[in-house]
Write a protein that holds these residues in place. Structure first.
Motif, PDB file in Angstrom:
ATOM      1  N   GLY A   1       0.821  -1.207   0.000  1.00  0.00           N
ATOM      2  CA  GLY A   1       0.000   0.000   0.000  1.00  0.00           C
ATOM      3  C   GLY A   1       0.851   1.250   0.000  1.00  0.00           C
ATOM      4  O   GLY A   1       2.034   1.215   0.331  1.00  0.00           O
ATOM      5  N   PHE A   2       0.228   2.365  -0.389  1.00  0.00           N
ATOM      6  CA  PHE A   2       0.917   3.651  -0.396  1.00  0.00           C
ATOM      7  C   PHE A   2      -0.119   4.763  -0.265  1.00  0.00           C
ATOM      8  O   PHE A   2      -1.237   4.650  -0.768  1.00  0.00           O
ATOM      9  CB  PHE A   2       1.707   3.850  -1.695  1.00  0.00           C
ATOM     10  N   ALA A   3       0.264   5.835   0.430  1.00  0.00           N
ATOM     11  CA  ALA A   3      -0.583   7.027   0.518  1.00  0.00           C
ATOM     12  C   ALA A   3       0.309   8.216   0.825  1.00  0.00           C
ATOM     13  O   ALA A   3       1.380   8.076   1.427  1.00  0.00           O
ATOM     14  CB  ALA A   3      -1.665   6.871   1.579  1.00  0.00           C
ATOM     15  N   ALA A   4      -0.125   9.395   0.402  1.00  0.00           N
ATOM     16  CA  ALA A   4       0.618  10.625   0.663  1.00  0.00           C
ATOM     17  C   ALA A   4      -0.375  11.731   1.006  1.00  0.00           C
ATOM     18  O   ALA A   4      -1.538  11.696   0.593  1.00  0.00           O
ATOM     19  CB  ALA A   4       1.462  11.018  -0.551  1.00  0.00           C
ATOM     20  N   LEU A   5       0.098  12.696   1.778  1.00  0.00           N
ATOM     21  CA  LEU A   5      -0.771  13.793   2.217  1.00  0.00           C
ATOM     22  C   LEU A   5       0.096  15.018   2.488  1.00  0.00           C
ATOM     23  O   LEU A   5       1.198  14.895   3.021  1.00  0.00           O
ATOM     24  CB  LEU A   5      -1.526  13.394   3.488  1.00  0.00           C
ATOM     25  N   LYS A   6      -0.427  16.203   2.100  1.00  0.00           N
ATOM     26  CA  LYS A   6       0.274  17.456   2.361  1.00  0.00           C
ATOM     27  C   LYS A   6      -0.565  18.345   3.268  1.00  0.00           C
ATOM     28  O   LYS A   6      -1.791  18.251   3.276  1.00  0.00           O
ATOM     29  CB  LYS A   6       0.570  18.189   1.053  1.00  0.00           C
ATOM     30  N   GLY A   7       0.123  19.186   4.029  1.00  0.00           N
ATOM     31  CA  GLY A   7      -0.582  20.093   4.931  1.00  0.00           C
ATOM     32  C   GLY A   7       0.249  21.324   5.214  1.00  0.00           C
ATOM     33  O   GLY A   7       1.431  21.396   4.864  1.00  0.00           O
ATOM     34  N   ALA A   8      -0.369  22.297   5.852  1.00  0.00           N
ATOM     35  CA  ALA A   8       0.344  23.534   6.176  1.00  0.00           C
ATOM     36  C   ALA A   8      -0.308  24.194   7.378  1.00  0.00           C
ATOM     37  O   ALA A   8      -1.526  24.110   7.586  1.00  0.00           O
ATOM     38  CB  ALA A   8       0.339  24.490   4.983  1.00  0.00           C
ATOM     39  N   LEU A   9       0.515  24.832   8.159  1.00  0.00           N
ATOM     40  CA  LEU A   9       0.087  25.659   9.290  1.00  0.00           C
ATOM     41  C   LEU A   9       1.161  26.716   9.464  1.00  0.00           C
ATOM     42  O   LEU A   9       2.294  26.399   9.823  1.00  0.00           O
ATOM     43  CB  LEU A   9      -0.069  24.820  10.563  1.00  0.00           C
ATOM     44  N   HIS A  10       0.819  27.950   9.146  1.00  0.00           N
ATOM     45  CA  HIS A  10       1.812  29.027   9.147  1.00  0.00           C
ATOM     46  C   HIS A  10       2.636  29.015  10.449  1.00  0.00           C
ATOM     47  O   HIS A  10       2.062  28.950  11.531  1.00  0.00           O
ATOM     48  CB  HIS A  10       1.097  30.375   9.009  1.00  0.00           C
ATOM     49  N   PRO A  11       3.941  28.993  10.321  1.00  0.00           N
ATOM     50  CA  PRO A  11       4.786  29.162   9.141  1.00  0.00           C
ATOM     51  C   PRO A  11       5.335  27.855   8.561  1.00  0.00           C
ATOM     52  O   PRO A  11       6.343  27.870   7.869  1.00  0.00           O
ATOM     53  CB  PRO A  11       5.937  29.992   9.706  1.00  0.00           C
ATOM     54  N   TRP A  12       4.688  26.705   8.845  1.00  0.00           N
ATOM     55  CA  TRP A  12       5.205  25.424   8.400  1.00  0.00           C
ATOM     56  C   TRP A  12       4.365  24.863   7.255  1.00  0.00           C
ATOM     57  O   TRP A  12       3.180  25.140   7.124  1.00  0.00           O
ATOM     58  CB  TRP A  12       5.192  24.409   9.532  1.00  0.00           C
TER      59      TRP A  12
END
Length: 292
Positions: A3-14
């Motif tokens: 299996g494989f999965a990917a996810l992106k996120g952000a929370l200023h300043p990261w």
């Protein structure tokens, strides 16, 4: 278990990106690669993965970047006071000497050493940790969705292979009558050897020898067990709970019966079926390693 999965996120300043992948393994083996400066993150990831995955070699990776503009500039009040005092002293000295100086702009002052410097910020990683942990359920859900898709395809493959085993067992059963005729000559010869020794053997020993010959030639028990194993394997494939270990054990039992069938066959067509069973079971054992 692939299996494989990917996810992106952000929370200023990261900003960050997750990825999780797995390959087959007998147990659960986790490799967690997350930044160690986010306190409490690795234990949280391990707990989440172990709650969602029962088997497989699982690797979780996380990359975090910080916005480049976070090195904000700030005025150093003490440095500004020193710069202004120095400018005042310079202007006063110039006036005493009848020298007229050009006006000083704010930009000129800001460019003086010690007036403006990069602000030093101390990160509070608690909000970041909270945001990262909130990513784990959707990440693992996407990961398991892919594994379920792969599992459905694998279930179809294994079901077809179980059907082939059933066909081979059925073919073996149709050979039993022909095998009995072929074995009759062999059994008669074995019986004759026993009777040749009858003068030096008691009746009980003769009965034991004949019973042993009969047992060694009977394969119906192996065929019955193979049929029972097929039924149990089909039941496991339709269940919802983790079943990889049970199927792995069942493959050993399949192989045991196929080996015994080959050793007791004594009939070339039946031996061929036993060998075909062994080859098919070996293929299934490889596939079962991919089942949680």
């Amino acid at each position: 278990m692939t299996g494989f999965a990917a996810l992106k996120g952000a929370l200023h300043p990261w900003s960050w990106s997750w990825d999780i992948r797995s390959v087959n393994a007998r147990g659960l083996d986790m490799r967690i690669r997350v930044p160690d400066w986010v306190d409490g993150l690795e234990p949280a990831v391990r707990k989440a993965v172990s709650g969602a995955v029962a088997r497989g070699n699982v690797t979780v990776g996380l990359r975090i970047t910080r916005d480049a503009d976070e090195g904000a500039l700030a005025i150093n009040p003490a440095g500004l006071d020193r710069a202004l005092a120095m400018l005042a002293e310079i202007n006063a000295a110039a006036a005493r000497n009848g020298i007229e100086l050009a006006g000083t702009s704010a930009a000129d002052v800001a460019a003086m050493r010690g007036v403006v410097e990069t602000a030093q910020t101390e990160d509070d990683t608690a909000p970041l940790l909270k945001a990262l942990i909130a990513d784990l359920p959707p990440l693992l859900s996407a990961f398991n969705d892919m594994r379920l898709h792969e599992g459905a395809a694998l279930r179809d493959v294994l079901s077809a292979q179980l059907g082939e085993i059933e066909s081979l067992v059925g073919e073996a059963e149709t050979l039993l009558d022909a095998r009995s005729e072929d074995q009759a000559t062999t059994l008669k010869a074995a019986f004759a050897r026993v009777m040749d020794s009858a003068e030096t053997m008691d009746g009980t020993r003769i009965e034991q020898e004949l019973a042993l010959i009969a047992v060694k030639s009977d394969v119906r028990e192996e065929l019955d067990r193979l049929t029972a194993h097929v039924a149990q394997a089909r039941s496991l494939l339709t269940g919802d709970e983790p079943r990889g270990r049970k199927l792995d054990f069942l493959m050993q039992e399949f192989n045991r019966e196929a080996n015994t069938l080959c050793s007791k066959a004594g009939f070339q067509p039946l031996t061929r079926i036993g060998l075909d069973l062994k080859a098919l079971i070996d293929q299934m054992r490889e596939q079962v390693q991919n089942i949680e």
